[in-house]
Design an enzyme around this catalytic site. Structure first.
Site, PDB file in Angstrom:
ATOM      1  N   LYS A 133       0.709  -1.018  -0.128  1.00  0.00           N
ATOM      2  CA  LYS A 133      -0.071   0.020  -0.011  1.00  0.00           C
ATOM      3  C   LYS A 133       0.916   1.233   0.009  1.00  0.00           C
ATOM      4  O   LYS A 133       1.927   1.341   0.574  1.00  0.00           O
ATOM      5  CB  LYS A 133      -0.866   0.119   1.124  1.00  0.00           C
ATOM      6  CG  LYS A 133      -1.830   0.995   1.271  1.00  0.00           C
ATOM      7  CD  LYS A 133      -2.584   0.905   2.836  1.00  0.00           C
ATOM      8  CE  LYS A 133      -4.079   1.815   2.652  1.00  0.00           C
ATOM      9  NZ  LYS A 133      -4.579   1.584   4.144  1.00  0.00           N
ATOM     10  N   SER A 217      -9.144   1.472   2.893  1.00  0.00           N
ATOM     11  CA  SER A 217      -8.239   2.304   2.159  1.00  0.00           C
ATOM     12  C   SER A 217      -7.214   1.553   1.716  1.00  0.00           C
ATOM     13  O   SER A 217      -6.502   2.004   0.610  1.00  0.00           O
ATOM     14  CB  SER A 217      -7.718   3.406   3.029  1.00  0.00           C
ATOM     15  OG  SER A 217      -6.847   2.786   4.164  1.00  0.00           O
ATOM     16  N   SER A 241      -9.641  -0.692   6.982  1.00  0.00           N
ATOM     17  CA  SER A 241      -9.322  -0.532   5.614  1.00  0.00           C
ATOM     18  C   SER A 241      -8.501  -1.820   5.055  1.00  0.00           C
ATOM     19  O   SER A 241      -8.047  -1.674   3.598  1.00  0.00           O
ATOM     20  CB  SER A 241      -8.155   0.670   5.801  1.00  0.00           C
ATOM     21  OG  SER A 241      -8.735   2.037   6.134  1.00  0.00           O
TER      22      SER A 241
END
Length: 562
Positions: A133, A217, A241
């Site tokens: 990420k 996210s 997330s």
């Protein structure tokens, strides 16, 4: 009309991501619109790959490592296959923020040279591509975290000497384990959203139904792995997330308790907010890959390099005890019990999720396990505490980073920019309320020992991750099903269950709505639009029960598929 500078910066950055993809891997013809082609997984993306590339990229992380650590597959061949597939994935669903394929292939060459010289791997992840990420700093690679104002800086700071040379602790450990890092995945600006959209890459869509979201996210991570552009990667979770993208993309993902995985040196929103800590965890296509990646990181003893990591190595005894309970159940002497959270008192799950809950409950009962209803202390109180914690600075940190470029405010952020900035005394009182709520929940969990028949409280709670299977763009309204367990700091593992089916999952006809939010979310359910969206659920355990929950999630996942 003059184009705002932030728009020009964003466009240049967006184009640079595409330019980093080798021309040979770019689509020559336009990709059909989502309305014409929803699902770009499976046979659609396979047509652009060689049979050998398909074979490699559709092997899970454990299977790949077995080949690369024994010299059967070269690190270069595996890395090139995943770089190719990741390049295709980005062009289909906007899942990447950073592409560094050339550096990855050079790293793979060094790994192959090491194996050739020493006849052994560097470590258990030798030659395994791992995606990250876009919060993790990688040498020679930018980190924007979706903020236009971070382009060309180090976390928004111009001239910072760490830019381009600093690496996060997890990155260092993955390199030591022999992993090959090759891309960073897209996030919603601010990270505080259940959908992935920012002013740099636009909106990231769901590979199995591009009319819908891939979640957030860690949405880019979920979309990339769903397209098999990565065998496994690492995201973060402060309100859901990791779990939301895992659920929306038909993957496994773990939100560990704080203190198990190293966060040192990773970028973050609201850094220093310690009432609910963001945590790192892996996502992957198989449950065994989660355990493999988790154990590998712990083998690096991160507690010696991150002051917030607990000295808790992987506990083989807990894994063995859990497997013994599973084996006893298979022999007709069930020692396991579970609870089902059918709804949270605020929003009912939409039909596909409600069906998934029923499916898992029925399967657990068929296996002989005791299943009870979960009726904990008021979830509304817990949600209120979570919201106040996230809003404690009145959105000041997020607004600061948005204003660096003057970009427009992003949609879907769950932080209230109009909230009052709490004073130290008010924050202390809020932390006391949180602790008292955690104690109430703990006592309730303990009380279930009277209902299970095993002599122990329930082993885990099965809960929705969200009211919906994936979600229509900009319709994510309720994060309570995941954020509550961040407040409690409980271990939670997502496992895939089914797919939405418009012929089965018809709108509820006799539902007693729980309020205005529930009515809105039920009204927004569109059986045709949601068709074929993945549906996952979360298995929740108590704090620091990663070994037990990962083992149980693998067992339940296999049982549901069976």
């Amino acid at each position: 009309m003059t184009v705002p500078q932030w728009k020009s910066l964003a466009e240049t950055k967006r184009q640079s991501i595409l330019d980093a993809i080798p021309p040979k891997w770019r689509f020559q013809d336009p990709v059909p619109e989502p309305a014409e082609l929803r699902d770009v997984t499976g046979s659609y993306i396979q047509q652009f790959l060689t049979p050998r590339e398909v074979d490699i990229t559709e092997t899970d992380a454990v299977g790949i490592a077995e080949k690369t650590t024994s010299g059967q597959w070269s690190a270069v061949e595996v890395t090139e296959a995943f770089c190719h597939r990741a390049a295709l994935a980005h062009q289909l669903v906007h899942c990447l923020h950073e592409v560094f394929f050339e550096a990855a292939i050079e790293d793979a060459k060094r790994l192959d040279a090491y194996y050739a010289e020493h006849n052994k791997p560097v470590g258990p992840l030798h030659g395994l591509p791992v995606s990250l990420k876009d919060q993790f700093h990688v040498k020679g690679v930018e980190t924007t975290m979706g903020y236009v104002g971070w382009i060309g800086t180090f976390q928004g700071k111009k001239g910072d000497a760490r830019r381009g040379v600093f690496e996060s602790e997890l990155v260092r450990e993955l390199r030591s384990l022999g992993a090959v890092l090759f891309c960073k995945t897209s996030v919603p600006v601010t990270l505080m959203a259940g959908e992935t959209v920012n002013n740099i890459i636009g909106y990231a869509t769901n590979p199995q139904n591009r009319l819908l979201s891939c979640g957030g996210s860690s949405g880019g991570e979920g979309a990339l792995i769903a397209l098999r552009g990565s065998p496994g990667g690492f995201g973060t979770d402060i309100g859901g997330s990791i779990r939301i993208p895992a659920s929306f993309n038909g993957l496994f993902g773990v939100r560990p308790s704080s203190g198990r995985m190293p966060y040192e040196g990773a970028a973050n929103s609201m850094d220093g907010q310690n009432s609910i800590l963001s945590v790192i965890g892996p996502l992957a296509a198989t449950a065994r890959s989660l355990t493999f990646l988790f154990k590998a990181v712990l083998s690096q003893q991160p507690w010696y390099h991150d002051p917030l990591v607990l000295e808790v190595p992987w506990r083989d005894d807990i894994e063995r005890e859990t497997r013994a309970l599973i084996q006893a159940s298979a022999a007709g002497e069930s020692k396991l019990s579970f609870a089902i959270l059918h709804h949270d008192g605020i929003v009912h799950p939409q039909p596909p999720v409600a069906r998934a809950l029923g499916q898992v409950e029925q399967r657990l009962k068929q296996l002989g396990h005791k299943v009870i209803a979960w009726n904990p202390p008021s979830l509304k109180v817990g949600y209120g505490l979570t919201g106040r914690i996230f809003d404690q600075d009145g959105g000041a940190d997020i607004q600061h980073h948005i204003q660096l470029s003057g970009e427009i405010n992003p949609p879907q952020t769950i932080v209230d920019a109009d909230a009052a900035h709490l004073k130290a005394q008010e924050l202390a009182a809020l932390n006391v309320e949180k602790r008292e709520y955690q104690k109430l929940y703990m006592d309730y969990w303990n009380s279930t020992a009277e209902l299970t028949g095993t002599g122990r409280p329930v082993d885990g709670v099965i809960s929705p991750c969200a009211p919906h299977a994936a979600v229509l763009p900009l319709k994510y309204r309720h994060v309570g099903y995941t954020s509550l367990f961040n407040l409690l700091d409980y271990t939670s593992v997502v496992f895939p269950v089914t797919h939405a089916d418009q012929t089965v999952d018809v709108p509820h006809s006799d539902l007693q709505v729980l309020g205005e939010m529930d009515q809105t979310i039920q009204d927004e359910y569109d059986a045709e639009a949601y068709h074929h969206a993945p549906v996952g659920l979360q298995l929740v355990g108590r704090r620091l029960q990663e070994e037990k929950m990962l083992t149980l999630a693998e067992y339940i996942g296999e049982a549901v598929r069976g």
